[in-house]
Enzyme design. Structure first.
Site, PDB file in Angstrom:
ATOM      1  N   ASN A 141      -9.195 -74.882 -76.184  1.00  0.00           N
ATOM      2  CA  ASN A 141      -8.854 -75.611 -75.962  1.00  0.00           C
ATOM      3  C   ASN A 141      -7.169 -75.038 -77.047  1.00  0.00           C
ATOM      4  OD1 ASN A 141      -9.140 -74.675 -79.080  1.00  0.00           O
ATOM      5  ND2 ASN A 141     -10.466 -75.816 -79.948  1.00  0.00           N
ATOM      6  N   LYS A 150     -18.276 -67.861 -59.002  1.00  0.00           N
ATOM      7  CA  LYS A 150     -17.368 -69.244 -58.810  1.00  0.00           C
ATOM      8  C   LYS A 150     -18.148 -70.177 -58.307  1.00  0.00           C
ATOM      9  CE  LYS A 150     -12.646 -70.039 -57.350  1.00  0.00           C
ATOM     10  NZ  LYS A 150     -12.382 -70.047 -56.014  1.00  0.00           N
ATOM     11  N   PHE A 191     -11.737 -76.646 -91.962  1.00  0.00           N
ATOM     12  CA  PHE A 191      -9.740 -77.550 -91.750  1.00  0.00           C
ATOM     13  C   PHE A 191     -11.089 -78.492 -90.871  1.00  0.00           C
ATOM     14  CE2 PHE A 191      -6.393 -74.535 -92.056  1.00  0.00           C
ATOM     15  CZ  PHE A 191      -6.824 -73.608 -92.600  1.00  0.00           C
ATOM     16  N   LYS A 251     -16.470 -85.294 -94.046  1.00  0.00           N
ATOM     17  CA  LYS A 251     -15.994 -83.806 -93.311  1.00  0.00           C
ATOM     18  C   LYS A 251     -16.899 -82.756 -94.642  1.00  0.00           C
ATOM     19  CE  LYS A 251     -14.547 -83.609 -88.796  1.00  0.00           C
ATOM     20  NZ  LYS A 251     -13.408 -83.126 -88.586  1.00  0.00           N
TER      21      LYS A 251
HETATM   22  N1  CTP Z   1     -16.579 -76.240 -87.175  1.00  0.00           N
HETATM   23  C1  CTP Z   1     -18.297 -74.972 -86.637  1.00  0.00           C
HETATM   24  N2  CTP Z   1     -18.555 -75.176 -85.485  1.00  0.00           N
HETATM   25  C2  CTP Z   1     -18.324 -76.443 -84.835  1.00  0.00           C
HETATM   26  C3  CTP Z   1     -17.529 -77.229 -85.330  1.00  0.00           C
HETATM   27  C4  CTP Z   1     -16.833 -77.604 -86.131  1.00  0.00           C
HETATM   28  O1  CTP Z   1     -17.586 -74.357 -88.089  1.00  0.00           O
HETATM   29  N3  CTP Z   1     -18.895 -75.638 -83.952  1.00  0.00           N
HETATM   30  C5  CTP Z   1     -15.651 -75.868 -88.499  1.00  0.00           C
HETATM   31  C6  CTP Z   1     -14.346 -75.391 -87.648  1.00  0.00           C
HETATM   32  O2  CTP Z   1     -13.977 -74.584 -88.292  1.00  0.00           O
HETATM   33  C7  CTP Z   1     -13.186 -76.564 -88.890  1.00  0.00           C
HETATM   34  C8  CTP Z   1     -14.739 -77.907 -89.533  1.00  0.00           C
HETATM   35  O3  CTP Z   1     -16.290 -77.755 -88.860  1.00  0.00           O
HETATM   36  O4  CTP Z   1     -13.234 -75.751 -90.020  1.00  0.00           O
HETATM   37  C9  CTP Z   1     -13.931 -78.779 -88.507  1.00  0.00           C
HETATM   38  O5  CTP Z   1     -12.966 -78.968 -87.026  1.00  0.00           O
HETATM   39  P1  CTP Z   1     -12.966 -80.319 -85.984  1.00  0.00           P
HETATM   40  O6  CTP Z   1     -13.109 -79.743 -84.754  1.00  0.00           O
HETATM   41  O7  CTP Z   1     -11.712 -80.877 -87.169  1.00  0.00           O
HETATM   42  O8  CTP Z   1     -14.338 -81.421 -86.780  1.00  0.00           O
HETATM   43  P2  CTP Z   1     -15.513 -81.755 -86.461  1.00  0.00           P
HETATM   44  O9  CTP Z   1     -16.736 -81.132 -86.775  1.00  0.00           O
HETATM   45  O10 CTP Z   1     -15.396 -80.608 -84.757  1.00  0.00           O
HETATM   46  O11 CTP Z   1     -15.746 -82.611 -85.746  1.00  0.00           O
HETATM   47  P3  CTP Z   1     -15.565 -83.334 -85.122  1.00  0.00           P
HETATM   48  O12 CTP Z   1     -15.119 -82.778 -84.015  1.00  0.00           O
HETATM   49  O13 CTP Z   1     -15.752 -84.812 -84.425  1.00  0.00           O
HETATM   50  O14 CTP Z   1     -13.981 -84.182 -85.002  1.00  0.00           O
END
Ligand code: CTP
Length: 419
Positions: A217, A296, A330, A344
């Site tokens: 990302n 690959k 976050f 969350k």
């Molecule tokens: N996070 C994590 N492990 C994951 C996914 C997310 O520790 N596999 C943590 C991120 O570091 C962040 C928080 O969870 O602090 C929220 O991440 P976010 O991408 O906003 O949300 P998700 O929990 O992944 O949910 P969604 O993608 O459905 O919004």
């Protein structure tokens, strides 16, 4: 009185700017410091030692071979007693001698014997300043951690225009004041995160598809790195676990570099128990390819990727959280920011969540600014658009003001071994 009780050794070499050094003596004394002056023979052609002696109220050292001076002052003693040495004006000749360790007069000998920080304020004709020999010598001094107070531009004593005019006396004294200010602050300050171990995660993760491709990302890691740096400045013992970013590893912070979510999971689990504050700023990929192709993958009309879910690192931390841990997550959202972030906060058992709308151009991924909401059990605070460094400071101010953090701090202090 920022130079209170600081002892300065002022080396004056022979340039027309010598007369400005009288103002430096005055400035240092007004700021509470004391000054001992050493003059080269050519400096004495411009200003008589008696003037420096009168202003500094200390004997002026001029000759290594004067028995009387040596018994009264002693060049080694002068250097040993100094809290800092300043050479102003520093001619091209004195800079060359300092760079090459030539000690053929009082000033250069005192310099070699000096282990205190040394400041150099060059003054010369602009052609001399531009000469590669001078610049190479200066580079040597910089490499040895001397502080160069750069000359200004303007009309020079020789009538030409360019760079080479010694910095103004007030400016030079301010450089000294700032230096000692920083030292004093560092020496005295009890920092608010002393004794606290903070774990910060930052950056994206990379999930391999095949030997050359991955899923990831846009996270730059800047928010997490700014948080780690802020924690360090506040006195914490910081560990940073970072996904792949273009940022240089921060100085003085233990950093573990990882690539995938699974690697981040292992590194976080191995280091989370010891941490009292955990800040999960990383943008972890939610999915991975279960068995990436070690080769690959060859091109075809269509390619279907089957993804499996990555472990939720933050949720695992929330499930295992002790009463002595403060957990910050976050939330990267593109809609209903407050609603999803609050969910969350609860689901992952967090103490604080920092939410942002990743669709805003100047906030979120891969920019230097951020606009966030801080949400905890007490409600939400909407911060304006700020640099990520400032946002980091605001997040930490918020954490440190909570009852939970105060209680963690109190427990830490109670259990700390007494000195
Ligand atoms: N996070 C994590 N492990 C994951 C996914 C997310 O520790 N596999 C943590 C991120 O570091 C962040 C928080 O969870 O602090 C929220 O991440 P976010 O991408 O906003 O949300 P998700 O929990 O992944 O949910 P969604 O993608 O459905 O919004």
């Amino acid at each position: 009185m920022k130079l209170k009780n600081r002892k300065m050794l002022l080396g004056v070499s022979g340039g027309i700017a010598c007369y400005k050094s009288l103002e430096i003596v005055r400035g240092i004394r007004e700021a509470g410091g004391s000054v001992s002056v050493v003059m080269t023979r050519s400096a004495m052609e411009f200003v008589k030692p008696l003037v420096f002696q009168t202003l500094s109220e200390n004997p002026v050292a001029t000759s290594l071979f004067s028995l009387e001076e040596e018994s009264k002052i002693g060049h080694i003693k002068l250097s040993e007693n100094a809290d800092a040495m300043l050479v102003a004006p520093a001619t091209a000749n004195i800079i060359a001698k300092m760079a090459h360790g030539i000690a053929d007069d009082y000033l250069t000998t005192a310099y070699l014997a000096c282990s205190a920080p040394v400041f150099v304020a060059p003054a010369m004709n602009h052609h001399m300043w531009d000469h590669p020999a001078l610049q190479d010598n200066l580079a040597l001094l910089v490499k040895r951690n001397l502080h160069i107070i750069h000359p200004g531009s303007g009309y020079l004593a020789c009538g030409s225009y360019g760079t080479g005019r010694m910095a103004e006396p007030g400016e030079i004294v301010t450089v000294l004041e700032d230096y000692f200010d920083r030292i004093t602050t560092g020496e005295q300050a009890e920092k608010p995160l002393n004794n606290i171990r903070v774990l910060v995660t930052a950056g994206p993760t990379r999930e391999r598809i095949d030997a050359v491709r991955f899923l990831s990302n846009d996270s730059s890691g800047k928010m997490g790195y700014a948080l780690a740096e802020k924690c360090r400045q506040l006195g914490a013992d910081v560990i940073l676990i970072s996904g792949p970013t273009a940022l240089s590893p921060p100085v003085d912070i233990e950093t573990i570099q990882v690539k995938s979510a699974l690697e981040m999971y292992s590194a976080v689990m191995a280091n989370s128990e010891q941490a009292q504050v955990i800040i999960k700023a990383a943008a972890v990929s939610d999915f991975r390819v279960e068995t990436p192709n070690p080769q690959k993958t060859k091109k075809s009309e269509r390619m279907t990727l089957e993804l499996v879910k990555n472990p939720d690192i933050l949720k695992t931390l929330g499930d295992r959280k002790t009463s002595n841990q403060f957990l910050v997550g976050f939330a990267a959202e593109s809609q209903n920011v407050l609603y999803y972030a609050e969910q969350k906060l609860k689901e992952k058992n967090l103490d604080l969540i920092v939410a942002n709308n990743i669709l805003q151009k100047d906030a979120g991924f891969d920019v230097d600014t951020n606009r966030v909401l801080l949400i905890d059990g007490d409600g939400s605070i909407d911060l304006p658009l700020l640099s990520k460094e400032v946002v980091a400071g605001r997040i930490l101010d918020h954490i440190m003001a909570t009852d939970k953090f105060r209680s963690i701090m109190a427990t830490k202090l109670k259990n700390a071994p007494s000195a």
